[in-house]
Write an enzyme that holds these catalytic residues in place. Structure first.
Site, PDB file in Angstrom:
ATOM      1  CG  ASP A 283      -8.308  -0.539 -15.587  1.00  0.00           C
ATOM      2  OD1 ASP A 283      -7.699   0.283 -14.893  1.00  0.00           O
ATOM      3  OD2 ASP A 283      -7.989  -1.746 -15.667  1.00  0.00           O
TER       4      ASP A 283
ATOM      5  CG  ASN B  69      -3.776   4.115  -6.773  1.00  0.00           C
ATOM      6  OD1 ASN B  69      -4.451   4.497  -5.831  1.00  0.00           O
ATOM      7  ND2 ASN B  69      -4.147   3.099  -7.550  1.00  0.00           N
TER       8      ASN B  69
ATOM      9  CD  GLN C  64       2.008   5.797  -9.932  1.00  0.00           C
ATOM     10  OE1 GLN C  64       2.499   6.334  -8.934  1.00  0.00           O
ATOM     11  NE2 GLN C  64       2.014   6.356 -11.125  1.00  0.00           N
TER      12      GLN C  64
ATOM     13  CG  HIS D 209      -3.233   6.035 -14.320  1.00  0.00           C
ATOM     14  ND1 HIS D 209      -1.892   5.777 -14.137  1.00  0.00           N
ATOM     15  CD2 HIS D 209      -3.884   5.163 -13.509  1.00  0.00           C
ATOM     16  CE1 HIS D 209      -1.741   4.797 -13.267  1.00  0.00           C
ATOM     17  NE2 HIS D 209      -2.947   4.410 -12.856  1.00  0.00           N
TER      18      HIS D 209
ATOM     19  CG  HIS E 270      -7.988   4.129 -11.336  1.00  0.00           C
ATOM     20  ND1 HIS E 270      -7.945   2.856 -11.843  1.00  0.00           N
ATOM     21  CD2 HIS E 270      -6.725   4.412 -10.933  1.00  0.00           C
ATOM     22  CE1 HIS E 270      -6.704   2.391 -11.742  1.00  0.00           C
ATOM     23  NE2 HIS E 270      -5.950   3.313 -11.185  1.00  0.00           N
TER      24      HIS E 270
END
Ligand code: AMP
Ligand code: ZN
Length: 136
Positions: A32, A88, A95, A101, A103
């Protein structure tokens, strides 16, 4: 199908650079760009699905399997003490990139309460009512 205005589709195609830590035919795992902790990574399916509602069940199952595999590798290599897996769905849920995706957030002793939420205090009646709504 690749969406030209989707940042993760552009990362998957290589158009936008990323720090890729794992790749197979279905997924890319990247660091990230704004990590909550050292090693914060994102599991991204190569095909575009907006969120978990849209993700096919098989891909969802494979994403969880990959999360488990990455957790093991990252725990060994980063020496972290725990993990948060966060995913999310929808703007209200936080989001910001509308390409599914997950995390992967390595947790370290003393890294702070980075994910604390404030709990409601429902009565027993409210708990029963919520259960009734969901299960009826
Ligand atoms: P979410 O809020 O769940 O949609 O998470 C989106 C995440 O994508 C955020 O944690 C961002 O920091 C991350 N992100 C956005 N753009 C990039 C990028 N180009 N490379 C890596 N991570 C990104
Ligand atoms: Zn996309």
């Amino acid at each position: 199908m690749k969406q030209d205005n989707c940042i993760f589709c552009r990362i998957i195609s290589g158009e936008i650079p990323s720090h890729t830590i794992y790749e197979d035919d279905q997924f890319k795992v990247i660091l990230d760009v704004a990590p909550a902790t050292k090693g914060h990574a994102l599991i991204i399916p190569k095909k575009h699905y907006a969120n978990l509602y849209e993700l096919p069940e098989d891909t969802a199952a494979d994403a969880i399997k990959l999360a488990k595999k990455m957790m093991k590798i990252m725990t060994d290599k980063l020496n972290c003490d725990g993990f948060n897996i966060i995913q999310n769905n929808g703007e209200i849920a936080g989001q910001t990139v509308f390409h599914f995706h997950m995390h992967l957030i390595p947790r370290y002793e003393d890294d702070g309460e980075i994910l604390k939420y404030i709990s409601l205090h429902p009565s027993q009646e409210e708990m029963e009512e919520t259960k009734r709504i969901i299960t009826e």
